[in-house]
Every structure is written in structure tokens, then in C-alpha cells.
Design an enzyme around this catalytic site. Sequence first.
Site, mmCIF file in Angstrom:
data_model
loop_
_atom_site.group_PDB
_atom_site.id
_atom_site.type_symbol
_atom_site.label_atom_id
_atom_site.label_comp_id
_atom_site.label_asym_id
_atom_site.label_seq_id
_atom_site.Cartn_x
_atom_site.Cartn_y
_atom_site.Cartn_z
ATOM 1 C CB SER A 62 36.373 -43.135 39.535
ATOM 2 O OG SER A 62 37.341 -44.137 39.531
ATOM 3 C CB THR A 63 35.481 -47.172 35.646
ATOM 4 O OG1 THR A 63 34.123 -46.757 35.582
ATOM 5 C CG2 THR A 63 35.574 -48.659 35.389
ATOM 6 C CE LYS A 65 45.707 -49.650 39.455
ATOM 7 N NZ LYS A 65 45.626 -48.177 39.623
ATOM 8 C CD GLU A 66 43.096 -53.115 42.359
ATOM 9 O OE1 GLU A 66 42.780 -52.332 43.263
ATOM 10 O OE2 GLU A 66 44.251 -53.475 42.150
ATOM 11 C CB ALA A 67 36.897 -50.647 43.056
ATOM 12 C CE LYS A 83 38.380 -48.785 45.886
ATOM 13 N NZ LYS A 83 39.642 -48.209 46.350
ATOM 14 C CG ASP A 194 49.079 -47.083 44.953
ATOM 15 O OD1 ASP A 194 50.063 -46.694 44.277
ATOM 16 O OD2 ASP A 194 47.967 -47.323 44.434
ATOM 17 C CG ASN A 199 45.662 -43.656 45.111
ATOM 18 O OD1 ASN A 199 44.577 -43.660 44.517
ATOM 19 N ND2 ASN A 199 46.512 -44.666 45.043
ATOM 20 C CG ASP A 211 43.222 -46.613 45.956
ATOM 21 O OD1 ASP A 211 42.656 -47.639 46.342
ATOM 22 O OD2 ASP A 211 43.744 -46.489 44.822
HETATM 23 N N1 LIG Z 1 35.424 -40.937 49.148
HETATM 24 C C1 LIG Z 1 35.489 -40.452 47.911
HETATM 25 N N2 LIG Z 1 34.862 -39.288 47.600
HETATM 26 C C2 LIG Z 1 34.919 -38.805 46.328
HETATM 27 N N3 LIG Z 1 35.564 -39.398 45.322
HETATM 28 C C3 LIG Z 1 36.215 -40.547 45.574
HETATM 29 C C4 LIG Z 1 36.209 -41.136 46.873
HETATM 30 N N4 LIG Z 1 36.937 -42.278 46.836
HETATM 31 C C5 LIG Z 1 37.358 -42.401 45.571
HETATM 32 N N5 LIG Z 1 36.952 -41.372 44.804
HETATM 33 C C6 LIG Z 1 37.216 -41.179 43.362
HETATM 34 O O1 LIG Z 1 37.270 -42.450 42.738
HETATM 35 C C7 LIG Z 1 38.550 -42.660 42.146
HETATM 36 C C8 LIG Z 1 39.004 -44.096 42.357
HETATM 37 O O2 LIG Z 1 39.114 -44.391 43.730
HETATM 38 P P1 LIG Z 1 40.267 -45.320 44.282
HETATM 39 O O3 LIG Z 1 41.582 -44.726 43.960
HETATM 40 O O4 LIG Z 1 39.948 -45.574 45.722
HETATM 41 O O5 LIG Z 1 39.974 -46.657 43.486
HETATM 42 P P2 LIG Z 1 40.902 -47.545 42.523
HETATM 43 O O6 LIG Z 1 40.150 -48.747 42.150
HETATM 44 O O7 LIG Z 1 42.226 -47.719 43.133
HETATM 45 O O8 LIG Z 1 41.019 -46.662 41.279
HETATM 46 P P3 LIG Z 1 42.329 -46.375 40.431
HETATM 47 O O9 LIG Z 1 42.658 -47.642 39.750
HETATM 48 O O10 LIG Z 1 41.854 -45.263 39.534
HETATM 49 O O11 LIG Z 1 43.385 -45.952 41.434
HETATM 50 C C9 LIG Z 1 39.466 -41.655 42.797
HETATM 51 O O12 LIG Z 1 40.499 -41.293 41.939
HETATM 52 C C10 LIG Z 1 38.540 -40.515 43.106
HETATM 53 O O13 LIG Z 1 38.409 -39.688 41.971
HETATM 54 MG MG LIG Z 2 43.416 -45.119 43.212
#
Ligand SMILES: Nc1ncnc2c1ncn2[C@@H]1O[C@H](COP(=O)(O)OP(=O)(O)OP(=O)(O)O)[C@@H](O)[C@H]1O
Ligand SMILES: [Mg+2]
Length: 262
Positions: A62-63, A65-67, A83, A194, A199, A211
Site C-alpha cells: 500500500s501507498t 498518506k504518510e507511509a 512500513k 483513528d 484501519n 495503523d
Molecule cells: N501488518 C500488516 N499486514 C498486512 N497489511 C498491512 C499491514 N499493515 C498495513 N497493511 C496494509 O497497508 C495499508 C496502510 O497501512 P496503514 O494504515 O498502517 O498506513 P497509512 O500510512 O496510515 O495508510 P493510509 O493513509 O492508507 O491509512 C493498510 O490499509 C493495509 O492494507
Molecule cells: Mg491507515
Amino acid sequence: MSSDEFLNDKWLKKLDRQSQMILDRVVFNRKTFGEVFDKQTLLLLGKLISDGLIDQIDFPISTGKEANIFRGTTPEKTLVAIKIYRTATMTFKHIASYIEGDPRFSYGYKNRRDVIEEWAKKEYKNLELFHDAKVRAPTPIKCVRNVLVMSYIGDAAKPAPLLKDVVLHNPQKIFDEIILFIERMYKKKIVHADLSPFNILLFRQKPYIIDAGQAVLLDHPSSQEFLKRDVHNIVSYFKKYNIKENERKILKKLMKKKRDES
Ligand SMILES: Nc1ncnc2c1ncn2[C@@H]1O[C@H](COP(=O)(O)OP(=O)(O)OP(=O)(O)O)[C@@H](O)[C@H]1O
Ligand SMILES: [Mg+2]
């Protein structure tokens, strides 16, 4: 600087062999790589490989907002989620309100990178607290600077989907468990802050809370407001499954339980 220039930069030559290999592995997205990750992050990934923590970076999950999140494999062939907080594009405004007011974190950061590294550390610690609270969530494995390695939720074929993208067979059970997780966190004096179907992952019909970066301790000035919002998001979402729970009742029960115990 274009990504190709970035990758041809002098510093690249300084990378050891294994770090060079990692570049080959992650450069499936060569075009954007240079824009997304700075040199320090790349060196760090190289180090995680040469230290034997990860063996390879498989593909991006996944890409956000922040990571950027990648699936990785350890030398023991265990799957992990990696991440990587983007140091260049993470927005300060968003994170400031969560870090300020959290006694676990100090102020007076020298630069943007410091704040982001502090944020990654905060997510790691929050995941540890979730585990202490017996909340189902990825297990934190390692946090080095802006990179957080945690257990991967999903199977070999694909990562677990988000709660918002699945049709539930047992919505009441999932709802009850999520509320139980909120309660358990609250007992451990932490609020996710959040929580929403965006999430929460659903894997083998079980919810996993993800998250955790913005989660705050109860002494954060906005913790009660965040808690209300978390409960609201969950109750609202489950209405479509005809689960009609009263938010106020849930909050009251939650606070009463905690009072009775302390
Ligand atoms: N431990 C994990 N195992 C499998 N997939 C994961 C895991 N952690 C995160 N993901 C996937 O990566 C995505 C983004 O993770 P996360 O919500 O922690 O990051 P974010 O930067 O807040 O992204 P967003 O802006 O999409 O909320 C999640 O929606 C999920 O699909
Ligand atoms: Mg998230």
C-alpha cells in the site's frame, strides 16, 4: 532530481554489495523510488538486509498518506510487513496534534526527519501496548529510524483486506470484538484515535487493529474526544448490518468499567 539521477548518485557506489542487491529488489518501482525514499532510508533498508532481519522486499502492499508498506520475507521465510514513513512528504500538521500532549515524546526536534523517526517509534510502542492489552494487531518486530517492521497479516497470496472492503458473515461477533478491543486499550490507558473500517484488517474472519501511530495515552488532552470518535466510527459502520448499538451507552459502560477497576 529525477529518480535515475538519484539512483546514479555518487552515494550509491558507497553501498555495500547487499545494499546494492536490495536496490535491485526494490527497484520494481524505480521510477518513483528516488522521489519517495531518501538516501538514508535506502541505506537503512540495506542494513536491515545485511543484519539478517529481512531477506527481501517482496512487493508494495500500500501507498498511504504518510507511509509505504511492503511485504517482506525474513531469512527464515516468515512474511513481514515493512512500513516506511516517507521523510519527504509526510505532513507535519497532521502529526503535531498527536505528538504534542504525549508525555512519552520530547519536543525540540532538530529537523523533519527526527519528528518522523519519533512517530515511527511511537507506532512501535503503541503496537506493543496493544499487545499487552490483548488487542489483536500486528506484532511489532523492529523499528529503526523511519522504518517499522511488524508481523504481516494475510496469507502467501495476498494481504488481508480492510474491514471496509469485506462482507461480514458474523457482523455482531466482529462488532463485539472491536468494542472489546477499544475497552482493553482504554484499560491500558491508550486510545487508538483513528479507528475506522479503514484501519482494521479482516483475516480469517477475525479483526486486526492496524495503523497505531496516532494512538494516544489517556492523559492526552484530546483522548476522550478521540475515544468518542473511534466508537462513533465503529457504531456508524455496523448500522448497515442492522446492528443498532447506542454510542453513549457503550462509552458509559466503558468508563464505568474502568472506574470500577481503578
Ligand atoms: N501488518 C500488516 N499486514 C498486512 N497489511 C498491512 C499491514 N499493515 C498495513 N497493511 C496494509 O497497508 C495499508 C496502510 O497501512 P496503514 O494504515 O498502517 O498506513 P497509512 O500510512 O496510515 O495508510 P493510509 O493513509 O492508507 O491509512 C493498510 O490499509 C493495509 O492494507
Ligand atoms: Mg491507515
